[in-house]
Design an enzyme around this catalytic site. Sequence first.
Site, PDB file in Angstrom:
ATOM      1  N   SER A 122       6.479  -9.702 -50.201  1.00 12.59           N
ATOM      2  CA  SER A 122       5.283  -9.744 -49.739  1.00 12.59           C
ATOM      3  C   SER A 122       5.612 -10.034 -47.864  1.00 12.59           C
ATOM      4  CB  SER A 122       4.538 -10.806 -50.292  1.00 12.59           C
ATOM      5  OG  SER A 122       3.316 -10.945 -49.979  1.00 12.59           O
ATOM      6  N   ASP A 227      -1.410  -4.529 -58.274  1.00 16.68           N
ATOM      7  CA  ASP A 227      -1.144  -5.545 -57.398  1.00 16.68           C
ATOM      8  C   ASP A 227      -2.502  -5.749 -56.606  1.00 16.68           C
ATOM      9  OD1 ASP A 227      -0.641  -7.067 -54.837  1.00 16.68           O
ATOM     10  OD2 ASP A 227       1.211  -6.370 -54.565  1.00 16.68           O
ATOM     11  N   HIS A 255       1.263  -8.532 -57.961  1.00 16.58           N
ATOM     12  CA  HIS A 255       2.017  -8.989 -56.808  1.00 16.58           C
ATOM     13  C   HIS A 255       3.280  -9.770 -57.027  1.00 16.58           C
ATOM     14  CE1 HIS A 255       2.150  -9.149 -52.468  1.00 16.58           C
ATOM     15  NE2 HIS A 255       2.157 -10.568 -52.351  1.00 16.58           N
TER      16      HIS A 255
END
Length: 274
Positions: A122, A227, A255
């Site tokens: 991320s 995601d 995610h």
Amino acid sequence: MPRNLLYSLLSSHLSPHFSTSVTSAKVAVNGVQLHYQQTGEGDHAVLLLPGMLGSGETDFGPQLKNLNKKLFTVVAWDPRGYGHSRPPDRDFPADFFERDAKDAVDLMKALKFQKVSLLGWSDGGITALIAAAKYPSYIHKMVIWGANAYVTDEDSVIYEGIRDVSKWSERTRKPLEALYGYDYFARTCEKWVDGIRQFKRLPDGNICRHLLPRVQCPTLIVHGEKDPLVPRFHADFIHEHVKGSQLHLMPEGKHNLHLRFADEFNKLAEDFLQ
């Protein structure tokens, strides 16, 4: 994951003759005491870079526990203002990703690693991309997932949807609330949304797209096809602009694919890093 639970898991892993302990420490880097966890005895140093509001203990339990400790020395860091790298409180100046990239590299140099590979999730994936582009001689290989090189209108809507942490699922919220206390957690999440949305005002919503052609290390991009936070086009864009990169899709991945499908992810990362 609470630290005592994480440590008990770690200490019960692998054969008794091989060290499985995780050490925790702080080191002074760029004017801040940065906290990190370290495990393993391998020649290949690997830095785990957490996501928004993340830390080693909340974001990388299965990696600290199960990545091959004979092959790798694994370090998970808490970026400044996150986890146990406080004070200072987290802030989001225009160059906060560049600042994290420099902090991460300087931390590993302070720990006397000659060269490192990066596993970035991320925001940590964005930080990894910038580090690989700006410090190419220091980065050996890189695995990133859930990252984006620019911000679109669609992304801005997604970010606004996570601004209010009281609306998060309890499972996602609880570990961060335990780590930070509700007020700091909620306040910092709001500051993060404002911080990431500032890139929308730049040409092409640019975060680091201009740096992608400068990445020289072998790069694996993993993308979870389910995601909800990072649309597929971001993984495709990075794949297209990082020369020689590989893209691996996980059809059921969301995610947090490295936590939900930890064994599959760890094997993928280990195979790529070797």
